[in-house]
Write a protein that holds these residues in place. Structure first.
Motif, PDB file in Angstrom:
ATOM      1  N   VAL A 160      43.191  46.635  38.302  1.00 21.38           N
ATOM      2  CA  VAL A 160      42.525  46.079  38.563  1.00 21.38           C
ATOM      3  C   VAL A 160      41.797  45.019  38.789  1.00 21.38           C
ATOM      4  O   VAL A 160      41.982  43.966  38.907  1.00 21.38           O
ATOM      5  CB  VAL A 160      41.934  46.856  40.185  1.00 21.38           C
ATOM      6  CG1 VAL A 160      42.173  46.184  41.336  1.00 21.38           C
ATOM      7  CG2 VAL A 160      43.036  48.165  40.743  1.00 21.38           C
ATOM      8  N   MET A 161      41.181  45.243  38.204  1.00 18.63           N
ATOM      9  CA  MET A 161      40.466  44.042  37.521  1.00 18.63           C
ATOM     10  C   MET A 161      41.336  43.124  36.979  1.00 18.63           C
ATOM     11  O   MET A 161      41.032  41.712  36.729  1.00 18.63           O
ATOM     12  CB  MET A 161      39.557  45.203  35.934  1.00 18.63           C
ATOM     13  CG  MET A 161      38.030  45.344  36.912  1.00 18.63           C
ATOM     14  SD  MET A 161      36.956  45.780  35.254  1.00 18.63           S
ATOM     15  CE  MET A 161      35.692  44.884  35.041  1.00 18.63           C
ATOM     16  N   ASP A 162      42.405  44.131  36.318  1.00 19.81           N
ATOM     17  CA  ASP A 162      42.895  42.579  35.529  1.00 19.81           C
ATOM     18  C   ASP A 162      43.884  41.307  36.654  1.00 19.81           C
ATOM     19  O   ASP A 162      43.852  40.784  36.604  1.00 19.81           O
ATOM     20  CB  ASP A 162      44.242  43.302  35.142  1.00 19.81           C
ATOM     21  CG  ASP A 162      45.283  42.551  34.300  1.00 19.81           C
ATOM     22  OD1 ASP A 162      45.644  41.410  34.348  1.00 19.81           O
ATOM     23  OD2 ASP A 162      46.311  43.345  33.481  1.00 19.81           O
ATOM     24  N   ALA A 163      44.103  42.158  38.007  1.00 18.19           N
ATOM     25  CA  ALA A 163      44.816  41.346  38.493  1.00 18.19           C
ATOM     26  C   ALA A 163      43.846  40.944  39.703  1.00 18.19           C
ATOM     27  O   ALA A 163      44.673  39.330  39.890  1.00 18.19           O
ATOM     28  CB  ALA A 163      45.328  42.557  39.999  1.00 18.19           C
ATOM     29  N   VAL A 164      42.656  41.196  39.707  1.00 15.80           N
ATOM     30  CA  VAL A 164      42.231  40.510  40.522  1.00 15.80           C
ATOM     31  C   VAL A 164      41.813  39.190  39.731  1.00 15.80           C
ATOM     32  O   VAL A 164      41.749  37.760  39.881  1.00 15.80           O
ATOM     33  CB  VAL A 164      40.859  40.908  41.338  1.00 15.80           C
ATOM     34  CG1 VAL A 164      39.836  40.033  41.709  1.00 15.80           C
ATOM     35  CG2 VAL A 164      41.252  41.899  41.652  1.00 15.80           C
ATOM     36  N   LEU A 165      41.064  39.239  38.309  1.00 16.10           N
ATOM     37  CA  LEU A 165      41.273  38.265  37.719  1.00 16.10           C
ATOM     38  C   LEU A 165      41.626  37.046  37.514  1.00 16.10           C
ATOM     39  O   LEU A 165      41.440  35.962  37.108  1.00 16.10           O
ATOM     40  CB  LEU A 165      40.275  38.542  36.019  1.00 16.10           C
ATOM     41  CG  LEU A 165      38.537  39.724  36.293  1.00 16.10           C
ATOM     42  CD1 LEU A 165      38.216  40.252  35.367  1.00 16.10           C
ATOM     43  CD2 LEU A 165      37.591  38.025  36.893  1.00 16.10           C
ATOM     44  N   SER A 166      43.382  37.446  37.069  1.00 17.99           N
ATOM     45  CA  SER A 166      44.058  36.674  36.667  1.00 17.99           C
ATOM     46  C   SER A 166      44.804  36.386  37.861  1.00 17.99           C
ATOM     47  O   SER A 166      46.324  35.315  37.597  1.00 17.99           O
ATOM     48  CB  SER A 166      44.628  37.292  35.779  1.00 17.99           C
ATOM     49  OG  SER A 166      45.569  38.572  36.697  1.00 17.99           O
ATOM     50  N   ILE A 167      44.613  36.061  38.423  1.00 16.73           N
ATOM     51  CA  ILE A 167      45.728  35.501  40.349  1.00 16.73           C
ATOM     52  C   ILE A 167      45.178  34.082  40.204  1.00 16.73           C
ATOM     53  O   ILE A 167      46.596  34.080  40.948  1.00 16.73           O
ATOM     54  CB  ILE A 167      45.115  36.715  41.191  1.00 16.73           C
ATOM     55  CG1 ILE A 167      45.718  36.232  42.559  1.00 16.73           C
ATOM     56  CG2 ILE A 167      43.676  36.283  41.878  1.00 16.73           C
ATOM     57  CD1 ILE A 167      45.500  37.306  44.024  1.00 16.73           C
ATOM     58  N   GLY A 168      44.861  33.605  39.757  1.00 12.85           N
ATOM     59  CA  GLY A 168      44.340  32.251  40.059  1.00 12.85           C
ATOM     60  C   GLY A 168      45.153  31.133  38.943  1.00 12.85           C
ATOM     61  O   GLY A 168      46.691  30.596  40.174  1.00 12.85           O
TER      62      GLY A 168
END
Length: 225
Positions: A160-168
């Motif tokens: 989830v951290m991966d998905a949130v931080l890379s959404i940009g």
């Protein structure tokens, strides 16, 4: 002294990521995690260690003479913290082969991410534009961080951290390559439209920071886009 609850640093940081741009006391962070003991000394010590690693920022509240004794501290994430979180949790160095391991290199051998610029991905994550975008997305999201955290298993926290931080950068990629939309379900397309509207709003509000964001993006995704 009682032992600290078995919450990982990843889970604490995810709570802060999903709460940006709020600044919270350790007790408030504890309530989001669903615990009552986050006001105890061992929690301050845990946050201090995270702060020393530059994984979160700590601010002392100026409350004048209203309180005596221990100062009231708030904890939050800055752009630099996001960059450091990505560097520490998602990028590792393989000493045996002398290469940097980044999750955006491994799945795309064709070169979605330029190997020579791998270290700059942390700068993309920690850019002011990405920070503003994540904050705006959080504020527009109707789901409370406490509900998000409660629904995430310990095994999936880092994903989830991966998905949130890379959404940009993912949003930027979809904007440039609409064919990617073909693989999305109707529900995912609605989510993308919602996220993209927030993204466009931040472009209008922070054009200079967006240009800096794009410079790093263009350099490192040139083989893909």
């Amino acid at each position: 002294m009682s032992k600290a609850p078995n919450y990982s640093d990843n889970e604490i940081l995810l709570t802060l990521i999903l709460s940006m741009p709020k600044k919270m006391t350790k007790g408030q962070i504890g309530r989001i995690l669903g615990i009552k003991s986050a006001g105890q000394k061992h929690w301050r010590e845990r946050f201090e260690k995270l702060g020393q690693k530059k994984l979160l920022s700590i601010e002392k509240l100026n409350v004048g003479e209203l309180f005596s004794g221990s100062p009231i501290l708030t904890y939050y994430l800055s752009e630099i913290d996001l960059e450091q979180i990505w560097s520490q949790y998602f990028i590792s160095y393989d000493e045996r082969h002398g290469v940097i391991i980044d999750p955006f290199l491994t799945p795309f051998s064709a070169g979605i991410w330029d190997v020579s610029g791998t270290s700059e991905f942390s700068k993309l994550i920690g850019s002011k534009f990405n920070y503003y975008f994540l904050c705006a997305k959080n504020e527009a999201n109707l789901v409370k961080p406490s509900e998000n955290i409660a629904s995430v298993s310990k095994e999936k926290t880092w994903k989830v951290m991966d998905a949130v931080l890379s959404i940009g950068w993912k949003t930027e990629a979809y904007r440039r390559k609409p064919v990617l939309m073909d693989a999305l379900t109707s529900e995912q397309k609605k989510t993308y439209a919602f996220v993209n509207s927030i993204y466009e709003g931040q472009i209008k509000e922070h054009p200079a920071d967006y240009r800096k964001f794009i410079q790093i993006f263009d350099k490192n995704f040139k083989h893909y886009l």
